[in-house]
Enzyme design. Structure first.
Site, PDB file in Angstrom:
ATOM      1  N   LYS A 107       0.680  -1.414  -0.284  1.00  0.00           N
ATOM      2  CA  LYS A 107       0.009   0.133  -0.010  1.00  0.00           C
ATOM      3  C   LYS A 107       0.810   1.276   0.185  1.00  0.00           C
ATOM      4  CE  LYS A 107      -4.057  -2.071   1.913  1.00  0.00           C
ATOM      5  NZ  LYS A 107      -3.815  -3.410   2.184  1.00  0.00           N
TER       6      LYS A 107
HETATM    7  C1  LIG Z   1      -4.592  -4.260   1.846  1.00  0.00           C
HETATM    8  C2  LIG Z   1      -3.935  -5.723   1.587  1.00  0.00           C
HETATM    9  C3  LIG Z   1      -4.256  -6.735   0.792  1.00  0.00           C
HETATM   10  C4  LIG Z   1      -5.648  -6.738  -0.072  1.00  0.00           C
HETATM   11  O1  LIG Z   1      -5.657  -5.902  -1.187  1.00  0.00           O
HETATM   12  P1  LIG Z   1      -6.876  -5.179  -1.759  1.00  0.00           P
HETATM   13  O2  LIG Z   1      -6.547  -3.994  -2.780  1.00  0.00           O
HETATM   14  O3  LIG Z   1      -7.794  -4.697  -0.579  1.00  0.00           O
HETATM   15  O4  LIG Z   1      -7.419  -6.253  -2.156  1.00  0.00           O
HETATM   16  C5  LIG Z   1      -3.478  -7.937   0.761  1.00  0.00           C
HETATM   17  N1  LIG Z   1      -2.293  -7.843   1.452  1.00  0.00           N
HETATM   18  C6  LIG Z   1      -1.987  -7.109   2.324  1.00  0.00           C
HETATM   19  C7  LIG Z   1      -0.713  -7.205   3.031  1.00  0.00           C
HETATM   20  C8  LIG Z   1      -2.747  -5.863   2.410  1.00  0.00           C
HETATM   21  O5  LIG Z   1      -2.335  -4.844   3.130  1.00  0.00           O
END
Ligand SMILES: *Cc1c(COP(=O)(O)O)cnc(C)c1O
Length: 432
Positions: A107
């Site tokens: 993210k």
């Molecule tokens: C947010 C997150 C996901 C999921 O991603 P999405 O875009 O919400 O589907 C998967 N793995 C980790 C470690 C995350 O922080």
């Protein structure tokens, strides 16, 4: 580029307005009015391009006139200033490691891009934005880090007390300045409920310009496309890869599919879910049933009603059969997740985090079921050190803390403990 609301009532807006608003006034998600089409030349020469060049070429059409090219280039350069290596785990199976950013989470890219866009939009200081996020752990740190010291922006992060790991808590509570951490005496759903109520509360919306920093926001959602280009750039086979994406709110995989629709070669996508299986079930039955969220060891994917599902269908003109041609989905239990971490560590000496393990498991399942010889990629979305309990039990070894985050352990936690009550939260906001 303009964006329309998927609820089709609110007027179209620019990238700037979509970023500032987050969600359309009719509560719909914003979606690009036209999808860019990448030239064959771009794809054929992708291996010769830098990640900054790819970033600019992919993102520019989405940003359009909202940000001048020279500034957008700087934003991209800062957004992707770490590695996205494709690492071989064993024959035909590769991990695209997305955890080399400042908070060790994928993210980071979306948060860094969005924060810098907002900083540009606030450049004349005539606008003050308050970002509200509920986090089950990972979003909070990336958002806190991405928005630290961004002028004209305050960030309020709600997280469930005692339900995030030590590293995650330090990442979101130790920065201070314009970052405020609220420790809610409840679970993630309680945090999310407070945030949702805040977005519809008349008093708060009069006093503050509120926006969210989750993947509903186009500025956080769209740059996630870049991972798929970086994966393809490092892919060594003629046949395009199958890509398995650990999915919760479906922002990441939806960005990957957008890249594919724009021209990036991908053989097949796999939405790897934990037992929160609204999408696997939809592909199976054709009915979309939002569900109550169930807690799992891959908690960043504990989402019962994925927001970006509707965007994913829109990419395929709301036609489930078109979607099914390119997407498969699996639901993986906690027991299988832990067994996978154990097995991959013992056999290949690779340490998966619980989210990556779900992605790996679903990829192997697909490759086995489809006799696919070309092999595939799973996205490793977080560093295992952020989920030490599960990983250390499953591997029987202690995970070393990467040097880049050791400083965290000398920082002081600053958080505001609060009941899981919207009224308490509102009072705090108003008096802040
Ligand atoms: C947010 C997150 C996901 C999921 O991603 P999405 O875009 O919400 O589907 C998967 N793995 C980790 C470690 C995350 O922080």
């Amino acid at each position: 580029m303009n964006y329309y609301s998927l609820n089709n009532i609110s007027p179209n807006v620019s990238f700037e307005e979509a970023t500032i608003k987050g969600q359309a006034p009719d509560k719909g998600l914003y979606f690009p009015l036209t999808l860019p089409s990448l030239s064959d030349d771009f794809i054929a020469n992708i291996k010769t391009k830098s990640k900054e060049e790819i970033g600019f070429e992919v993102m520019q059409p989405f940003v359009g006139e909202s940000i001048p090219d020279t500034i957008l280039k700087n934003i991209i350069n800062e957004t992707v200033n770490f590695d996205f290596p494709l690492v071989k785990v064993h024959k035909g199976v590769f991990a695209l490691e997305l955890f080399h950013g400042p908070t060790l989470a994928f993210k980071d890219v979306g948060a860094r891009f969005m924060s810098r866009c907002l900083a540009y939009f606030n450049r004349n200081k005539n606008h003050h934005t308050t970002i509200l996020v509920a986090t089950s752990g990972d979003t909070g740190g990336a958002v806190a880090n991405g928005f630290l010291d961004v002028e004209g922006v305050d960030v309020i992060i709600l997280y469930p007390t005692k339900k995030v790991s030590t590293v995650q808590e330090l990442q979101l509570t130790t920065l201070g300045k314009n970052i405020h951490a609220i420790e809610v005496d409840g679970n993630f759903d309680d945090c999310q409920l407070i945030v949702k109520q805040a977005f519809t509360d008349a008093d708060l919306n009069t006093k503050f310009s509120l926006t969210s920093a989750n993947s509903i926001n186009v500025a956080r959602w769209l740059p996630q496309q870049l991972y798929y280009f970086y994966a393809y750039q490092q892919w060594q086979h003629d046949e395009p890869p199958v890509i398995s994406v650990p999915s919760g709110n479906f922002g990441n995989i939806c960005a990957g599919m957008l890249a594919h629709v724009s021209g990036l070669p991908v053989k097949h996508f796999i939405a790897a879910c934990n037992i929160n299986d609204a999408v696997p079930e939809f592909l199976h039955t054709g009915e979309f049933q939002p569900k109550k969220t169930i807690s799992t060891v891959s908690n960043a994917m504990d989402v019962g009603n994925p927001s970006n599902f509707i965007r994913m269908l829109e990419l395929f003109h709301q036609q489930i059969n078109e979607l099914k041609n390119i997407l498969s989905s699996y639901s993986v239990t906690d027991a299988a997740t832990k067994a996978t971490i154990n097995e991959v560590f013992n056999q290949y000496n690779y340490i998966l985090d619980p989210h990556g393990a779900v992605g790996y498991y679903a990829l192997i399942e697909y490759l086995n079921n489809n006799n696919s010889s070309s092999g595939g990629i799973f996205l490793e979305t977080a560093h295992p050190v952020k989920f030490p309990e599960t990983v250390e039990i499953s591997t029987g070894t202690k995970i070393e803390i990467p040097e880049s985050i050791q400083y965290l352990f000398n920082q002081k936690k600053k958080s505001m403990l609060m009941n899981a009550s919207f009224d308490d939260f509102k009072k705090w906001m108003i008096n802040k």
